[in-house]
Design an enzyme around this catalytic site. Structure first.
Site, PDB file in Angstrom:
ATOM      1  CG  ASP A 160      46.179 -26.821   5.058  1.00  0.00           C
ATOM      2  OD1 ASP A 160      46.221 -26.947   3.831  1.00  0.00           O
ATOM      3  OD2 ASP A 160      46.461 -25.760   5.645  1.00  0.00           O
ATOM      4  CE1 TYR A 209      49.950 -21.268   2.503  1.00  0.00           C
ATOM      5  CE2 TYR A 209      48.480 -20.168   4.048  1.00  0.00           C
ATOM      6  CZ  TYR A 209      48.731 -21.187   3.147  1.00  0.00           C
ATOM      7  OH  TYR A 209      47.764 -22.131   2.908  1.00  0.00           O
ATOM      8  CG  HIS A 260      43.489 -30.193   1.641  1.00  0.00           C
ATOM      9  ND1 HIS A 260      44.771 -30.601   1.959  1.00  0.00           N
ATOM     10  CD2 HIS A 260      43.348 -28.950   2.188  1.00  0.00           C
ATOM     11  CE1 HIS A 260      45.372 -29.654   2.660  1.00  0.00           C
ATOM     12  NE2 HIS A 260      44.530 -28.650   2.814  1.00  0.00           N
TER      13      HIS A 260
END
Length: 290
Positions: free
Chosen positions: A85, A211, A264
């Protein structure tokens, strides 16, 4: 060999609780002492028990630089880096920035690569393109919110434990290889441990800011990585890596492996496969430097 392992969102250092002992003490788990690591797994800035940045600028490159400084201050002159990630992006940046000390990197997600299809897509490319389309259509709303208005969602998540749990656990439903329910692959207490690292520390907004720091014009640096690179592909990754697409940025891929299962959160879901892959890749680097 020292090894810095980096998590992402909505994960935490909880993801690594099943792999730390096999990596640091392989003989206790049926392995070889020569494969042992000194493992360092820090929380990202703004996540878990790490401090919350009070200024802007804490993006991928700055975190990577901080990790390199951390390893230096711990006394490690040569080390490996691993991540999934956001950890994959940070690990990639370490491999590009700290050539003097980083011996090699291992990643499971190629966040910075772009599709480069010539003619009919290969099966590998078709699988990745399907993942990209699904992510854009059904999976990426959280990312758009956190990359544009992280503070807004932060108030709601910090106010509601059920909201915080839903915001995170939905991703464990979507991104694990769990046959429709995350508790098919992870225990309820494990899932709650991870949620609690966000809830108890009130880090919904501070973790989302990564982000905001990373998306948008001129916020991301395109890295060229020349250090030895290992890639492990888990079939239920959000977008499965494509070697041909990666080779434009990762110039020295020495290990490529496709797993039969897993998603993931590989270290969390499939700790045995994860440990084996990390050991296999870095074992080649140990031999080269011996």
């Amino acid at each position: 060999m020292p090894l810095v392992i980096t998590h992402g969102w909505p994960g935490s250092v909880v993801e690594f609780h099943k792999v730390i002992e096999p990596l640091t003490d392989p003989t206790a788990h049926g392995g070889n002492a020569a494969d042992a690591f000194h493992v360092v797994c820090p929380s990202l800035p703004g996540f878990g028990f790490s401090a919350k940045p009070t200024t802007t600028g804490w993006g991928i490159d700055r975190i990577a630089s901080s990790w390199a400084t951390l390893m230096e201050r711990l006394g490690y002159q040569r080390y490996g880096a691993q991540g999934g990630d956001w950890g994959s992006a940070i690990t990639t940046a370490i491999g590009a920035q700290d050539l003097a000390h980083c011996a090699g990197i291992h990643v499971m997600l190629a966040m910075s690569t772009r599709p480069n299809v010539e003619g009919q897509p290969t099966p590998e490319e078709a699988r990745a393109l399907k993942g990209i389309q699904y992510y854009a259509d059904w999976d990426s709303g959280y990312s758009k919110q956190q990359s544009t208005r992280p503070q807004t969602i932060g108030y709601a998540l910090t106010d509601s434990p059920s909201g915080q749990a839903a915001w995170i656990l939905e991703k464990f439903w979507a991104w694990t290889d769990c046959d429709g329910h995350p508790e098919n692959i992870l225990g309820r207490d494990e899932l709650l441990d991870n949620v609690m690292l966000y809830w108890l520390t009130a880090t919904a907004a501070s973790s989302a800011r990564l982000y905001w720091e990373s998306f948008g014009p001129k916020r991301r640096t395109a890295h060229k990585v020349t250090v030895p690179t290992g890639v492990t592909v888990f079939p239920r990754e959000i977008v499965t890596p494509v070697r041909k697409w990666m080779e434009a940025s990762y110039m020295n891929i020495q290990h490529w492996s496709e797993m039969p299962k897993g998603g993931h959160f590989a270290a969390f879901e499939q700790p045995d496969l994860f440990v084996r892959e990390v050991q296999d890749f870095f074992r080649t680097l140990r031999k080269a430097s011996a």
